[in-house]
Design a protein around this motif. Structure first.
Motif, mmCIF file in Angstrom:
data_model
loop_
_atom_site.group_PDB
_atom_site.id
_atom_site.type_symbol
_atom_site.label_atom_id
_atom_site.label_comp_id
_atom_site.label_asym_id
_atom_site.label_seq_id
_atom_site.Cartn_x
_atom_site.Cartn_y
_atom_site.Cartn_z
ATOM 1 N N PRO A 166 0.833 -1.215 0.000
ATOM 2 C CA PRO A 166 0.000 0.000 0.000
ATOM 3 C C PRO A 166 0.857 1.250 0.000
ATOM 4 C CG PRO A 166 -0.020 -1.058 2.158
ATOM 5 C CD PRO A 166 0.688 -1.994 1.230
ATOM 6 N N ARG A 167 0.352 2.267 -0.696
ATOM 7 C CA ARG A 167 1.084 3.530 -0.780
ATOM 8 C C ARG A 167 0.918 4.364 0.484
ATOM 9 N NH1 ARG A 167 -1.222 2.514 -5.722
ATOM 10 N NH2 ARG A 167 0.207 2.425 -7.508
ATOM 11 N N LYS A 168 -0.186 4.125 1.211
ATOM 12 C CA LYS A 168 -0.448 4.864 2.433
ATOM 13 C C LYS A 168 -0.589 3.886 3.597
ATOM 14 C CE LYS A 168 -3.047 8.524 0.045
ATOM 15 N NZ LYS A 168 -4.342 9.247 -0.004
ATOM 16 N N ALA A 169 -0.245 4.365 4.770
ATOM 17 C CA ALA A 169 -0.426 3.540 5.957
ATOM 18 C C ALA A 169 -1.918 3.387 6.230
ATOM 19 C CB ALA A 169 0.262 4.188 7.153
ATOM 20 N N PRO A 170 -2.347 2.205 6.667
ATOM 21 C CA PRO A 170 -3.780 1.999 6.925
ATOM 22 C C PRO A 170 -4.274 2.900 8.040
ATOM 23 C CG PRO A 170 -2.463 0.168 7.766
ATOM 24 C CD PRO A 170 -1.550 1.016 6.968
ATOM 25 N N GLY A 171 -5.450 3.473 7.846
ATOM 26 C CA GLY A 171 -6.039 4.344 8.856
ATOM 27 C C GLY A 171 -6.707 3.550 9.954
ATOM 28 N N SER A 172 -7.079 4.234 10.973
ATOM 29 C CA SER A 172 -7.701 3.573 12.124
ATOM 30 C C SER A 172 -9.197 3.795 12.193
ATOM 31 C CB SER A 172 -7.051 4.072 13.425
ATOM 32 O OG SER A 172 -7.149 5.489 13.525
ATOM 33 N N SER A 173 -9.702 4.826 11.554
ATOM 34 C CA SER A 173 -11.130 5.113 11.614
ATOM 35 C C SER A 173 -11.894 4.186 10.690
ATOM 36 C CB SER A 173 -11.384 6.568 11.213
ATOM 37 O OG SER A 173 -10.978 6.796 9.870
ATOM 38 N N PRO A 174 -13.165 3.888 11.015
ATOM 39 C CA PRO A 174 -13.963 3.001 10.146
ATOM 40 C C PRO A 174 -14.114 3.533 8.731
ATOM 41 C CG PRO A 174 -15.008 3.308 12.296
ATOM 42 C CD PRO A 174 -13.875 4.282 12.236
ATOM 43 N N GLU A 175 -14.100 4.885 8.582
ATOM 44 C CA GLU A 175 -14.261 5.450 7.249
ATOM 45 C C GLU A 175 -13.073 5.154 6.348
ATOM 46 O OE1 GLU A 175 -14.570 7.106 10.049
ATOM 47 O OE2 GLU A 175 -16.743 7.394 10.185
ATOM 48 N N SER A 176 -11.923 4.844 6.917
ATOM 49 C CA SER A 176 -10.724 4.605 6.115
ATOM 50 C C SER A 176 -10.463 3.130 5.865
ATOM 51 C CB SER A 176 -9.502 5.218 6.809
ATOM 52 O OG SER A 176 -9.288 4.604 8.068
ATOM 53 N N LEU A 177 -11.399 2.269 6.261
ATOM 54 C CA LEU A 177 -11.237 0.828 6.094
ATOM 55 C C LEU A 177 -12.288 0.303 5.123
ATOM 56 C CD1 LEU A 177 -10.650 -0.274 9.807
ATOM 57 C CD2 LEU A 177 -8.936 0.136 8.040
ATOM 58 N N ALA A 178 -11.875 -0.601 4.274
ATOM 59 C CA ALA A 178 -12.817 -1.247 3.350
ATOM 60 C C ALA A 178 -13.598 -2.322 4.090
ATOM 61 C CB ALA A 178 -12.068 -1.850 2.169
ATOM 62 N N CYS A 179 -14.755 -2.656 3.567
ATOM 63 C CA CYS A 179 -15.564 -3.717 4.169
ATOM 64 C C CYS A 179 -16.407 -4.383 3.090
ATOM 65 C CB CYS A 179 -16.455 -3.182 5.286
ATOM 66 S SG CYS A 179 -17.703 -2.004 4.748
ATOM 67 N N ILE A 180 -16.759 -5.632 3.344
ATOM 68 C CA ILE A 180 -17.585 -6.431 2.429
ATOM 69 C C ILE A 180 -18.898 -6.716 3.143
ATOM 70 C CG2 ILE A 180 -17.731 -8.552 1.078
ATOM 71 C CD1 ILE A 180 -14.632 -8.680 1.280
ATOM 72 N N GLU A 181 -19.982 -6.206 2.596
ATOM 73 C CA GLU A 181 -21.295 -6.332 3.224
ATOM 74 C C GLU A 181 -22.223 -7.158 2.338
ATOM 75 O OE1 GLU A 181 -22.682 -2.407 3.920
ATOM 76 O OE2 GLU A 181 -21.054 -1.858 5.290
ATOM 77 N N TRP A 182 -23.069 -7.937 2.986
ATOM 78 C CA TRP A 182 -24.017 -8.812 2.296
ATOM 79 C C TRP A 182 -25.432 -8.374 2.637
ATOM 80 C CZ3 TRP A 182 -21.497 -12.520 -0.642
ATOM 81 C CH2 TRP A 182 -20.149 -12.746 -0.309
ATOM 82 N N ASP A 183 -26.253 -8.184 1.626
ATOM 83 C CA ASP A 183 -27.668 -7.897 1.856
ATOM 84 C C ASP A 183 -28.467 -9.184 2.013
ATOM 85 O OD1 ASP A 183 -26.925 -5.331 1.615
ATOM 86 O OD2 ASP A 183 -28.263 -4.820 -0.060
ATOM 87 N N SER A 184 -28.176 -10.164 1.173
ATOM 88 C CA SER A 184 -28.895 -11.439 1.242
ATOM 89 C C SER A 184 -28.190 -12.463 0.366
ATOM 90 C CB SER A 184 -30.354 -11.280 0.776
ATOM 91 O OG SER A 184 -30.392 -10.862 -0.579
ATOM 92 N N ILE A 185 -28.395 -13.711 0.679
ATOM 93 C CA ILE A 185 -27.891 -14.819 -0.131
ATOM 94 C C ILE A 185 -28.968 -15.892 -0.185
ATOM 95 C CG2 ILE A 185 -26.225 -16.727 -0.232
ATOM 96 C CD1 ILE A 185 -24.128 -14.942 0.928
ATOM 97 N N GLU A 186 -29.176 -16.416 -1.369
ATOM 98 C CA GLU A 186 -30.126 -17.504 -1.554
ATOM 99 C C GLU A 186 -29.455 -18.641 -2.300
ATOM 100 O OE1 GLU A 186 -33.737 -17.229 -4.222
ATOM 101 O OE2 GLU A 186 -34.662 -17.140 -2.241
ATOM 102 N N VAL A 187 -29.673 -19.851 -1.822
ATOM 103 C CA VAL A 187 -28.998 -21.030 -2.361
ATOM 104 C C VAL A 187 -30.026 -22.106 -2.624
ATOM 105 C CG1 VAL A 187 -27.396 -22.899 -1.806
ATOM 106 C CG2 VAL A 187 -26.799 -20.555 -1.222
ATOM 107 N N ILE A 188 -29.851 -22.817 -3.709
ATOM 108 C CA ILE A 188 -30.602 -24.054 -3.946
ATOM 109 C C ILE A 188 -29.591 -25.148 -4.220
ATOM 110 C CG2 ILE A 188 -32.161 -25.263 -5.505
ATOM 111 C CD1 ILE A 188 -33.772 -22.776 -5.782
ATOM 112 N N VAL A 189 -29.642 -26.211 -3.433
ATOM 113 C CA VAL A 189 -28.704 -27.321 -3.565
ATOM 114 C C VAL A 189 -29.468 -28.596 -3.874
ATOM 115 C CG1 VAL A 189 -26.936 -26.343 -2.083
ATOM 116 C CG2 VAL A 189 -28.731 -27.722 -1.073
ATOM 117 N N LYS A 190 -28.777 -29.464 -4.575
ATOM 118 C CA LYS A 190 -29.347 -30.763 -4.904
ATOM 119 C C LYS A 190 -29.044 -31.715 -3.758
ATOM 120 C CE LYS A 190 -28.996 -34.511 -8.280
ATOM 121 N NZ LYS A 190 -28.258 -35.003 -9.449
ATOM 122 N N THR A 191 -30.037 -31.958 -2.910
ATOM 123 C CA THR A 191 -29.859 -32.838 -1.766
ATOM 124 C C THR A 191 -31.219 -33.296 -1.271
ATOM 125 O OG1 THR A 191 -28.956 -33.019 0.478
ATOM 126 C CG2 THR A 191 -29.837 -30.891 -0.159
ATOM 127 N N ALA A 192 -31.235 -34.442 -0.642
ATOM 128 C CA ALA A 192 -32.451 -34.952 -0.005
ATOM 129 C C ALA A 192 -32.437 -34.692 1.487
ATOM 130 C CB ALA A 192 -32.599 -36.447 -0.276
#
Length: 1139
Positions: free
Chosen positions: A690-716
C-alpha cells in the motif's frame, strides 16, 4: 477381513443420496467415509424421501459411536459392523431403524491394459536408453560395466575440466550412475508396487483405532536379511561414491597440476536479442505500408510502400490502445498520442489473423520490457502433453517446444520468443527422471539461449510432469506442492493416474495436472471415474482450502494429458472426415465433448477450438496414415483415430487468460501419439504494497457487506446450513449463522436463504482499490449437523466494488459435480482516499466489432472468442444457458423433464452475453435490477415464435411470458438431450421443471418491504416460495424509478428489447463503441452521463467515479471530446488520422 457390502468407502454425499433415492424404501441405509472428519464415518438413512445423515466418530480408544446431542450418552461399539447391527433394532434414537442395506456395486474386473499397442501394464521399462545400447541384447552385468568404462574413458575428463572451472557438480558421473542403475531402480519400483498391493490385501478395514506397533517378525529370515543388507550397501555406496570421486579429482588437480587436453565445453550462449520484425499491411482501401517493430528500442515505424524513410516512428509510451476487430480477424486499430492534447487512430489490415496476433504480441512484449514495473502483470505459459509410447524422444523437439505444426500455431516471427513458464507432461515416458529433465533443459537452452530453472518434477511410474521457469522468475515462485494419484487396477497400480504441481507466482496461484486415463473406446465411464478419483485425491494448493473442490483452489488450473476419450464413429467415416478436414463433424461424436455436455467431467473448463487432426493412433515413423487395427490372440482390436491428447483450463472469474495457440506437431514420429501444445497469456498479481499507511477510523477501512444470499442445492437432506468465507484478503476464515429460512417442496432439492442479520461483515486486510480488484471470495455451504460441504463457489470482488449492492449469481461445485446454485446481493465499500489504481499491461488491448455491424452498442467489451462447448454444427449446449436462477441440475428422472406443462424459461440478458464471454470468466457476474422493466403478452402466437421448441401459453406456475422473453435465450440442455431418445438412459436429463418452480417467472416486482413474492392463484399449489423474496434489490432512487418507467415505455416499441441494465441512450454508447470503450457505458449511465451535450464537460474525476479506472482510457476519452465539435460529437469520434 472383507468390508461389509453396505460400506461404500469414500463416495461423495451426492452419490450416496442418489443410491438411496434409487432404493426408494424408508429404512434404506449405507455407510460412507466422512468428508469433514478424517477417520470418521457418515451413516446415511432414507426416511420419507429425505436423507438423514448421522456422523459416526471414534474416541481415543478407537471405539465408535453415533454423534448425539449434548446430554445424551452415546453407545460405543468396537467395530462398525457391531454398531450397524445394534441400530437395526428399533428405539435407538434414529428416525427409523436400519432396515435395508444399500450394497455397493460390484467392481468389474478391469485389466486396464493399454490395448492400443499391446504394451503390458508395468512400471518403467528396464531397458536403458543411451546411445546404441537401447538395442543391445547384452545382460545387465555387461551393460553396467559398459557404462562405467564409457565414463572412465570419455566423460571423466569432462568432469575434471568442469571441476577446474569451479563447478563442483559431477554432471557426467551422475548421468552415468543414473543410467547404469536404472534397471535396479525400475526393479525395486516393480517389487515395491507388488508389495504395496499385497500389503493392501491384508490391511484391516479402515478403522479409527490407534495403530498397533508393527513388529519385525520377518527380520529373522536369512534371505530377507541378505536383501536388506544389499539394499543398505547400495544406498551407502550411491550416497558416498560421488563424494569420493569429487575428493579424488580435487586432489589430482591441486597436487599434480594435471594438464588435460582441451575439451570442448559448451558455455552458455548469450541471450539472443530480439530481431526487428516487419509486417506488410494495407492502410485504407488501396494503400500499402510496412510496420517495423523494434522490441529492443521500444519503437514502431510506419513506412509507406515505395518510400525509403519511415513516415512516422511511434515510441511505446505513446501507444495508448490496440483494438482488435472481431468480424475481420486480420484488422487492428492503433490509438496513439501525437502531442499532449491530440491522439490519432490508424487502422491496419494484415495478411492474415496469425500475422495480426504476432504484431500484437510483439507490441505487448515491447510494453512489458520497457515498463517501469518491478513485478510483471502478464506472463506467458506453455503447456505440452505427449504420450511417448515407451520410445526414446527424437534428438530435436523444436517444433513441439515452439508451437509449430498443425492447428492454431505460433507465427514464425514470435515462435522463438521464450515463454515465462514451461509445463511438460508426458505419459509412457521410459527415460529416467533426471535424464528427462536435463534433456528438456538442454533442448530449451539450444532454442532460447536461456538456462531454465526446475521448479518441480513429479513422477508416477512413466507419467511425468516437469515445470521450468526463466531464471528471473525463480524468486517469484513459492509454496510448491506436488502430488500423484494411482487409478490403475483397483487404484493401486500407477500405469494409469495423474501427477500434479501447484505453486504461487507472486500473488497468483497455479495448478497443473497431467493424467493418463483408462484406454479403450468402450471405457468412457471408467475414464469419468478416473477423473473423479484424481479430483478427489490429488493433494495440491493451500491446505486451508483442502475442503474446497480442487478446481476452485487456484487462480488458474490447467489439466492435460492422454485423456483417452475416443470418437464414436466408424473408422472409415472418421478417415473420410479427416481427409476433408471436417473436424466439426468429428467433434460432434467426441466422447470428451459429449461427457462435458452431460456435466460428467470437466465442469466449466475451457478448451480452445480444435483445428488439427486426431493425434492418435498413427503409424510409428510416419504421419501419413493411422494404424487402427491391432491383431491379438483374442481377435482384432479396433483403435479408432481420436483426440486422446487434450489441454483444458479453468480460471477464476474476471481474471485474464487467453489461449494463443493449440495444436500438434507433424514431424515427431517416434510414438503413435503426436505431441500437443498450447500457449497462454495469463494475467498475474504481485504482492501488493500500500502507498499509504492503513487508517484507524472506520471510514478509512474497506468492508464487504451482504444484503442477502439464496442457495438451492441438490440434496435430499433437510439440514440447517451455514456459509464459510475464505479469501487471501481476510486474516482468517469467517462463517455465517444458520440459514434464516428453507424449504424443500420439490424432492431432491433444498432451498436456503440468509438475510443480512445472519451474514458477517468482512474486513479485508488492505483497503486499497488496486488490491481489492484482484481478490476473490470462496464460499462453502456446510451442514450444521455434519459440517460437510453441499457445494462451493468463487466470487470475484472486482464487479462488487461500489456504494450500492450488486447482484451476483454463480454455480456450486463439490468434488467435480455441479451441486447447486447461489445468488444474492453484496457490496465492497472502498474508502475515497484508497480508490487510486493503475492500468494493467494486458488492459490496453481491447476488442471491437465494426461500427457498421450493428446499430446498437454492445453492453460490454466483446469477448476474445466464444467458448465452444460443442461443435458449431450442433445446437448450443447448456454451458451457454447459465442463469443459475433456473438451477439446471443432473440426475433428475427423464419423466420430470417431459411434463406437458413445461414451457420456455424466461429470458435473461445473461443468456445472450454468455456465449461471448471470455473463456476465463465464470457464470458469476454483475447484474442490474430490471424492476419495473418487464412487459406482458398473452398472445399464444407470439409465444410460439421461439426457434427452439414450442411452449405453452403460461408457465407451470401460471405466469405469462413477456415479449422480451421470446427467442432471446440459448437452448436449454434438456432440449438438446431429448433430441436423441436412444441416449436418454445414459444422460440423465436436467431438471428443467425446476426452472419454473425456482425462478422469478413473474415479471411484476414485489411490493417494497415485503418478504413474499406475488400471490399464487387460488387452488394452485405454490411449489416453492419465490426466489425474489431474498433477492430484493436496494430501494430505488427517483432517478432509477424514472429510468424504469422510461424502459417500460420503450419496450412497447416494435422490434426493440430491453438491455440487461436498462436501455441506454444510443448516442453515448455508439460514441464509446467507436473507441472500443463501450464497456463503460453502464457506469456512465448510472452516474447520469446519458446526454452527449453534457458529456463533453465530463472531468477526469467524473470518469473515475463512473468506473473508468484505466488512466489511459480516461485520457483517450477526454482527448477525443476536446477534438470534437458539438455537431461532430453527435456523430461519434473521428476514426481517421488527423492531418
Amino acid at each position: 477381513m472383507t468390508a461389509a457390502s453396505w460400506y461404500h468407502r469414500d463416495i461423495s454425499r451426492v452419490v450416496a443420496e442418489d443410491l438411496l433415492a434409487k432404493a426408494g424404501k424408508d429404512g434404506c441405509f449405507l455407510v460412507r467415509d466422512s468428508e469433514s472428519v478424517s477417520g470418521a464415518y457418515a451413516l446415511c438413512l432414507l426416511f420419507q424421501r429425505h436423507v438423514h445423515t448421522y456422523r459416526i466418530l471414534p474416541d481415543e480408544e478407537g471405539l465408535l459411536s453415533v454423534q448425539t446431542i449434548q446430554g445424551i450418552q452415546a453407545k460405543c461399539f468396537r467395530t462398525l459392523t457391531d454398531l450397524i447391527g445394534a441400530y437395526q433394532q428399533p428405539n435407538n434414537g434414529l428416525v427409523i431403524p436400519l432396515l435395508y442395506p444399500v450394497n455397493r456395486a460390484r467392481e468389474p474386473v478391469d485389466e486396464d491394459s493399454d490395448g492400443e499397442d499391446g504394451r503390458a501394464s508395468h512400471p518403467p521399462s528396464l531397458v536403458p536408453h543411451s546411445g546404441n545400447i537401447a538395442g543391445s541384447t547384452s545382460g545387465p552385468a555387461s551393460d553396467f560395466m559398459g557404462f562405467m568404462a564409457e565414463y572412465l574413458s570419455h566423460h571423466l575428463q569432462l568432469d575434471l575440466e568442469a571441476l577446474r572451472n569451479g563447478n563442483l557438480q559431477l554432471k557426467h558421473l551422475s548421468t552415468a550412475l543414473v543410467t547404469a542403475c536404472r534397471g535396479l531402480h525400475s526393479e525395486i519400483d516393480f517389487t515395491l508396487a507388488g508389495l504395496e498391493t499385497l500389503a493392501k490385501v491384508f490391511d484391516p478395514p479402515a478403522s479409527p483405532r490407534s495403530p498397533v506397533r508393527e513388529q519385525g517378525l520377518l527380520a529373522s529370515d536369512p534371505d530377507l536379511e541378505l536383501l536388506l543388507s544389499k539394499i543398505s550397501t547400495v544406498n551407502h555406496l550411491l550416497s558416498s561414491l560421488e563424494k569420493k570421486v569429487l575428493k579424488t579429482l580435487q586432489e589430482t588437480v591441486t597436487k599434480h597440476k594435471l594438464a588435460l587436453p582441451s575439451v570442448a565445453v559448451a558455455h552458455p550462449p548469450a541471450a539472443k536479442p530480439m530481431a526487428v520484425q516487419n509486417f506488410e499491411v494495407k492502410v485504407g482501401k488501396t494503400q500499402r505500408a510496412s510496420l517495423t517493430v523494434d522490441v529492443e528500442s521500444g519503437t514502431m515505424a510506419i513506412t509507406k510502400r515505395g518510400c525509403s524513410s519511415p513516415e512516422e516512428t511511434i515510441s511505446q509510451d505513446k501507444i495508448l490502445q490496440l483494438i482488435k476487430y472481431q468480424s475481420m480477424q486480420s484488422k487492428v486499430r492503433l490509438v496513439y498520442d501525437r502531442d499532449q492534447h491530440r491522439s490519432l487512430t490508424r487502422d491496419f489490415i494484415f495478411q492474415n489473423a496469425r500475422k495480426r496476433e504476432a504484431f500484437c504480441q510483439l507490441l505487448q512484449l515491447m510494453k512489458i520490457q520497457h515498463s517501469n514495473l518491478d513485478e510483471p502483470d502478464l506472463i506467458s505459459v506453455y503447456v505440452g502433453t505427449w504420450n511417448m509410447g515407451s520410445a526414446p524422444p527424437p534428438r530435436s523437439m523444436a517444433s513441439w517446444l515452439t508451437s509449430r505444426g498443425l492447428g492454431r500455431t505460433q507465427d514464425e516471427t514470435t515462435a522463438g520468443i521464450p515463454h515465462d513458464i514451461y509445463v511438460i507432461g508426458t505419459q509412457e515416458n521410459s527415460l529416467g527422471d533426471r535424464e528427462w529433465v536435463e534433456f528438456l533443459r538442454a533442448s530449451l537452452k539450444t532454442l532460447m539461449s536461456i538456462d531454465f530453472r526446475v521448479v518441480a518434477l513429479q513422477c508416477l511410474w512413466s507419467i511425468k510432469i516437469v515445470v521450468l521457469v526463466k531464471p528471473e522468475h525463480e524468486c517469484r515462485i513459492s509454496h510448491v506442492n506436488t502430488s500423484s494419484v494411482k487409478t490403475g487396477i483397483a487404484n493401486t497400480l500407477g500405469n494409469k493416474g495423474a501427477v500434479g504441481v501447484s505453486f504461487l507466482f507472486n500473488g497468483t496461484s497455479f495448478g497443473f495436472v497431467n493424467c493418463h486415463l483408462a484406454s479403450g473406446s468402450e471405457k468412457t465411464h471408467r475414464r469419468n471415474q478416473n477423473y473423479s478419483d484424481i479430483l478427489r485425491s490429488l493433494v495440491l494448493g493451500d491446505k486451508r482450502l483442502s475442503s474446497f473442490d480442487l478446481t476452485l483452489r487456484f487462480t488458474h488450473l490447467f489439466w492435460f494429458g492422454d485423456l483417452n476419450y475416443r470418437l464414436d464413429m466408424e473408422v472409415q467415416d472418421i478417415l473420410a472426415h479427416v481427409n476433408k478436414k471436417e473436424f466439426e463433424a468429428l467433434l460432434a461424436v467426441d466422447q470428451l465433448t459429449l461427457e462435458r455436455e452431460k456435466n460428467k467431467v470437466f465442469l466449466r473448463f475451457s478448451e480452445e477450438d480444435i483445428s488439427f487432426p486426431p493425434t492418435y493412433r498413427y503409424e510409428r515413423g510416419s504421419r501419413d496414415s493411422y494404424v487402427w487395427q491391432k491383431f491379438k490372440t483374442t481377435g482384432v482390436r479396433i483403435n479408432v483415430p481420436s483426440w486422446c491428447d487434450r489441454i483444458l483450463w479453468k480460471s477464476r472469474p474476471e481474471t485474464h487468460v487467453l489461449c494463443n495457440s493449440y495444436g500438434c506437431t507433424d514431424d515427431i514420429v517416434t510414438s503413435d501419439h503426436s505431441p500437443v501444445f498450447a500457449t497462454f497469456e495469463v494475467g498475474v498479481t504481485s504482492q501488493f504494497v500500500p502507498r499509504k499507511a492503513p487508517g484507524s477510523s472506520p471510514e478509512s477501512l474497506a468492508c464487504i457487506e451482504w444484503d442477502s444470499i439464496e442457495v438451492i442445492v441438490k440434496t435430499a437432506s433437510r439440514s440447517k446450513c451455514y456459509i464459510e468465507f475464505h479469501s487471501y484478503c481476510l486474516e482468517e476464515s469467517q462463517r455465517s449463522g444458520e440459514n434464516s429460512s428453507q424449504s424443500s417442496d420439490i424432492p431432491g432439492f433444498l432451498k436456503l436463504s440468509w438475510s443480512a442479520k445472519q451474514l458477517p461483515v468482512l474486513s479485508p486486510i488492505l483497503s486499497d482499490l488496486e488490491y481489492l480488484l484482484d481478490q476473490h471470495l470462496l464460499l462453502s455451504i456446510k451442514g450444521m449437523d455434519s459440517c460437510e460441504s453441499y457445494g462451493e463457489c468463487c466470487i470475484a470482488m472486482r464487479s462488487m466494488i461500489g456504494s450500492l449492492a450488486q447482484q451476483f449469481e454463480t454455480f456450486l461445485f463439490h468434488r467435480g459435480e455441479e451441486t447447486g446454485s447461489m445468488r444474492g446481493w453484496m457490496k465492497v465499500r472502498v474508502p475515497k482516499d484508497r480508490r487510486s489504481t493503475r492500468e494493467r499491461l494486458y488492459e490496453w488491448i481491447s476488442f471491437e466489432t465494426d461500427e457498421t455491424e450493428s446499430d446498437f452498442p454492445t453492453l460490454s467489451k466483446p469477448a476474445l472468442r466464444a467458448v465452444r462447448s460443442r461443435p458449431l454444427s450442433l445446437p448450443d449446449a447448456a454451458s451457454s444457458y447459465t442463469n443459475p436462477a433456473y438451477f439446471i441440475f443432473e440426475g433428475v428422472p427423464n419423466t420430470w423433464a417431459q411434463c406437458p406443462s413445461l414451457s420456455e424459461p424466461p429470458y435473461s440478458p445473461a443468456s445472450d452475453t454468455q456465449a461471448d464471454r471470455h473463456p476465463g470468466h465464470s457464470p458469476c457476474r454483475r447484474l442490474q435490477s430490471l424492476t419495473g422493466a418487464q412487459a406482458y403478452s398473452s398472445s399464444k402466437e407470439q409465444l410460439q415464435r421461439s426457434p427452439h421448441y414450442p411452449v405453452s401459453e403460461t408457465t407451470s406456475c401460471g405466469h405469462q411470458l413477456s415479449l422480451s422473453q421470446i427467442g432471446r435465450h440459448k437452448r436449454p440442455k434438456s432440449a438438446i438431450l431429448m433430441r436423441d431418445p436412444q441416449t436418454s438412459g445414459d444422460c440423465s436429463l436436467t431438471a428443467l421443471h425446476m426452472a419454473w418452480c425456482l425462478s422469478d417467472v413473474d415479471t411484476e416486482p414485489p411490493k417494497r418491504g415485503s418478504c413474499l413474492g406475488p400471490s399464487q392463484p387460488e387452488g394452485r399449489k405454490n411449489l416453492l416460495r419465490h426466489t425474489r423474496s431474498a433477492l430484493e434489490p436496494p430501494q430505488q432512487s427517483c432517478w432509477e424509478g424514472a429510468r424504469s418507467q422510461r424502459d417500460t415505455r420503450r419496450l412497447n416499441r416494435a422490434g426493440e428489447w430491453p438491455c440487461g441494465s436498462g436501455d441506454h441512450p444510443r448516442s453515448v454508447g455508439r460514441w464509446l463503441s467507436r473507441l472500443g470503450l463501450e464497456q463503460y457505458e453502464a457506469g456512465l449511465y448510472e452516474n447520469g452521463w446519458d446526454d452527449l451535450e453534457f458529456f463533453r464537460n465530463i472531468t477526469d474525476q467524473d470518469l473515475l467515479d463512473a468506473g473508468v479506472l484505466s488512466p489511459t482510457h480516461r485520457k483517450l476519452i477526454q482527448a477525443k471530446l476536446h477534438e470534437s465539435s458539438p455537431r461532430s460529437l453527435q456523430q461519434g469520434p473521428s476514426l481517421k488520422p488527423n492531418p
